[in-house]
Design a protein around this motif. Structure first.
Motif, mmCIF file in Angstrom:
data_model
loop_
_atom_site.group_PDB
_atom_site.id
_atom_site.type_symbol
_atom_site.label_atom_id
_atom_site.label_comp_id
_atom_site.label_asym_id
_atom_site.label_seq_id
_atom_site.Cartn_x
_atom_site.Cartn_y
_atom_site.Cartn_z
ATOM 1 N N GLY A 125 0.793 -1.220 0.000
ATOM 2 C CA GLY A 125 0.000 0.000 0.000
ATOM 3 C C GLY A 125 0.822 1.265 0.000
ATOM 4 N N SER A 126 2.110 1.134 0.319
ATOM 5 C CA SER A 126 2.983 2.315 0.355
ATOM 6 C C SER A 126 3.510 2.685 -1.024
ATOM 7 C CB SER A 126 4.153 2.079 1.313
ATOM 8 O OG SER A 126 5.040 1.116 0.772
ATOM 9 N N GLY A 127 3.171 1.919 -2.030
ATOM 10 C CA GLY A 127 3.630 2.219 -3.385
ATOM 11 C C GLY A 127 4.846 1.420 -3.797
ATOM 12 N N LEU A 128 5.695 1.075 -2.857
ATOM 13 C CA LEU A 128 6.881 0.244 -3.098
ATOM 14 C C LEU A 128 7.710 0.679 -4.300
ATOM 15 C CD1 LEU A 128 5.819 -3.398 -2.274
ATOM 16 C CD2 LEU A 128 7.212 -1.862 -0.951
ATOM 17 N N GLY A 129 7.927 1.968 -4.449
ATOM 18 C CA GLY A 129 8.783 2.424 -5.526
ATOM 19 C C GLY A 129 10.213 1.960 -5.378
ATOM 20 N N ASN A 130 10.570 1.505 -4.182
ATOM 21 C CA ASN A 130 11.945 1.066 -3.958
ATOM 22 C C ASN A 130 12.076 -0.448 -3.793
ATOM 23 O OD1 ASN A 130 10.700 0.949 -1.475
ATOM 24 N ND2 ASN A 130 12.365 1.905 -0.345
ATOM 25 N N LEU A 131 11.039 -1.211 -4.164
ATOM 26 C CA LEU A 131 11.143 -2.666 -4.122
ATOM 27 C C LEU A 131 11.944 -3.136 -5.316
ATOM 28 C CD1 LEU A 131 10.276 -5.393 -2.812
ATOM 29 C CD2 LEU A 131 8.421 -5.431 -4.481
ATOM 30 N N ARG A 132 12.946 -3.917 -5.047
ATOM 31 C CA ARG A 132 13.811 -4.456 -6.098
ATOM 32 C C ARG A 132 13.883 -5.974 -5.951
ATOM 33 N NH1 ARG A 132 13.306 0.088 -7.594
ATOM 34 N NH2 ARG A 132 14.834 1.723 -7.580
ATOM 35 N N ARG A 133 14.278 -6.606 -7.028
ATOM 36 C CA ARG A 133 14.564 -8.036 -7.013
ATOM 37 C C ARG A 133 16.007 -8.195 -7.439
ATOM 38 N NH1 ARG A 133 11.122 -12.945 -9.428
ATOM 39 N NH2 ARG A 133 11.942 -14.468 -7.958
ATOM 40 N N CYS A 134 16.770 -8.889 -6.643
ATOM 41 C CA CYS A 134 18.200 -9.033 -6.886
ATOM 42 C C CYS A 134 18.439 -9.687 -8.244
ATOM 43 C CB CYS A 134 18.839 -9.857 -5.776
ATOM 44 S SG CYS A 134 20.633 -9.962 -5.910
ATOM 45 N N PRO A 184 23.014 -13.870 -10.325
ATOM 46 C CA PRO A 184 22.706 -15.259 -10.677
ATOM 47 C C PRO A 184 22.458 -16.086 -9.423
ATOM 48 C CG PRO A 184 24.722 -14.517 -11.770
ATOM 49 C CD PRO A 184 24.328 -13.450 -10.810
ATOM 50 N N GLY A 185 21.403 -16.868 -9.438
ATOM 51 C CA GLY A 185 21.102 -17.753 -8.326
ATOM 52 C C GLY A 185 20.544 -17.055 -7.099
ATOM 53 N N CYS A 186 19.991 -15.851 -7.237
ATOM 54 C CA CYS A 186 19.450 -15.158 -6.069
ATOM 55 C C CYS A 186 17.974 -14.847 -6.280
ATOM 56 C CB CYS A 186 20.237 -13.883 -5.764
ATOM 57 S SG CYS A 186 19.694 -13.111 -4.216
ATOM 58 N N GLY A 187 17.650 -13.662 -6.744
ATOM 59 C CA GLY A 187 16.262 -13.285 -6.973
ATOM 60 C C GLY A 187 15.516 -12.857 -5.732
ATOM 61 N N LEU A 188 16.226 -12.555 -4.625
ATOM 62 C CA LEU A 188 15.557 -12.104 -3.409
ATOM 63 C C LEU A 188 15.003 -10.700 -3.591
ATOM 64 C CD1 LEU A 188 18.000 -13.274 -0.589
ATOM 65 C CD2 LEU A 188 15.903 -14.386 -1.387
ATOM 66 N N PHE A 189 13.957 -10.396 -2.857
ATOM 67 C CA PHE A 189 13.372 -9.055 -2.852
ATOM 68 C C PHE A 189 14.083 -8.233 -1.791
ATOM 69 C CE2 PHE A 189 9.945 -11.945 -4.098
ATOM 70 C CZ PHE A 189 9.621 -11.407 -5.332
ATOM 71 N N PHE A 190 14.256 -6.950 -2.066
ATOM 72 C CA PHE A 190 14.842 -6.053 -1.082
ATOM 73 C C PHE A 190 14.350 -4.643 -1.357
ATOM 74 C CE2 PHE A 190 17.723 -5.957 -4.639
ATOM 75 C CZ PHE A 190 18.204 -4.657 -4.693
ATOM 76 N N LEU A 191 14.502 -3.788 -0.359
ATOM 77 C CA LEU A 191 14.115 -2.390 -0.495
ATOM 78 C C LEU A 191 15.379 -1.566 -0.655
ATOM 79 C CD1 LEU A 191 11.441 -2.228 2.349
ATOM 80 C CD2 LEU A 191 11.038 -2.452 -0.105
ATOM 81 N N GLY A 192 15.435 -0.777 -1.699
ATOM 82 C CA GLY A 192 16.599 0.071 -1.947
ATOM 83 C C GLY A 192 16.399 0.861 -3.215
ATOM 84 N N THR A 193 16.932 2.063 -3.257
ATOM 85 C CA THR A 193 16.704 2.908 -4.416
ATOM 86 C C THR A 193 17.851 2.865 -5.415
ATOM 87 O OG1 THR A 193 17.576 4.772 -3.157
ATOM 88 C CG2 THR A 193 15.181 4.505 -3.217
ATOM 89 N N ARG A 194 19.051 2.661 -4.971
ATOM 90 C CA ARG A 194 20.200 2.722 -5.879
ATOM 91 C C ARG A 194 20.882 1.386 -6.103
ATOM 92 N NH1 ARG A 194 22.946 8.429 -5.464
ATOM 93 N NH2 ARG A 194 21.086 9.619 -5.017
ATOM 94 N N LYS A 195 20.543 0.394 -5.311
ATOM 95 C CA LYS A 195 21.229 -0.883 -5.403
ATOM 96 C C LYS A 195 20.583 -1.777 -6.453
ATOM 97 C CE LYS A 195 20.969 -2.603 -1.351
ATOM 98 N NZ LYS A 195 21.037 -3.224 -0.065
ATOM 99 N N LYS A 196 21.412 -2.599 -7.107
ATOM 100 C CA LYS A 196 20.913 -3.593 -8.053
ATOM 101 C C LYS A 196 20.875 -4.981 -7.425
ATOM 102 C CE LYS A 196 22.957 -3.075 -12.321
ATOM 103 N NZ LYS A 196 23.941 -2.731 -13.302
#
Length: 188
Positions: free
Chosen positions: A140-149, A152-164
């Motif tokens: 509900g917060s919009g999650l503009g900073n939700l990323r998926r790693c 290779p072999g990861c794919g975890l979700f994390f919150l961050g604006t500049r990280k890949k």
């Protein structure tokens, strides 16, 4: 049976909903790794969350409830991280679990220290509702900073604006894989 050493997982300790969704990392693109594939594995995950989540007693209701909630959160975060709309059934599932019980924490002063007690329905519903509410708040917060790693072999979700990548280790692994691939392409 595979046991996960959660003490080595740097992502643990984020929002409850992300921690639960991240129990399905993409070890291989065609076959995600299930870190709560058994009741025992779920018990280990819950023990690591005990500082912020009541641990309900083992049983099929607990196991199936957490698996269904994890799958709904996983699909919601995949959709959000790729810019897709959330499917109505996922929204309904999250709302249904989140509304199961108004779990209210209460601080108890016991002879051996302070303890948190949750009042509400049964312990499984309380735990599931707390995790689902975490997901509802995140989504509900919009999650503009939700990323998926992207490592290779990861794919975890994390919150961050500049990280890949979710961790520095994943960043190193991704750069090494790219370097290796460029070397292979140069040889052909």
């Amino acid at each position: 049976m595979r046991h996960t050493d959660y003490s080595r997982l740097g992502w643990l300790g984020g929002p409850l909903a992300l921690d639960l969704a991240n129990t399905l990392p993409q070890a291989r693109p065609e076959a995600p790794l299930d870190l709560i594939g058994t009741e025992e594995q779920l018990g280990v995950w819950l023990a690591h969350q005990a500082y912020r989540l009541p641990v309900p007693p083992p049983g099929l209701a607990r196991f199936h409830g957490f698996r269904r909630l994890r799958d709904a959160l996983f699909h919601a975060f995949v959709a959000t991280s790729t810019g897709q709309p959330l499917p109505r059934e996922v929204i309904g599932a999250l709302n249904s679990v989140s509304n199961r019980t108004p779990a209210q924490p209460r601080l108890l002063a016991l002879p051996d220290g302070l303890q948190v007690e949750y009042r509400g329905a049964n312990p499984v519903d309380i735990s599931l509702a707390l995790v689902a509410a975490s997901g509802v708040r995140l989504l509900g917060s919009g999650l503009g900073n939700l990323r998926r790693c992207g490592a290779p072999g990861c794919g975890l979700f994390f919150l961050g604006t500049r990280k890949k990548w979710c961790t520095d280790a994943c960043g190193t692994r991704a750069r090494a894989a790219r370097h290796y691939q460029r070397g292979r392409e140069a040889l052909t």
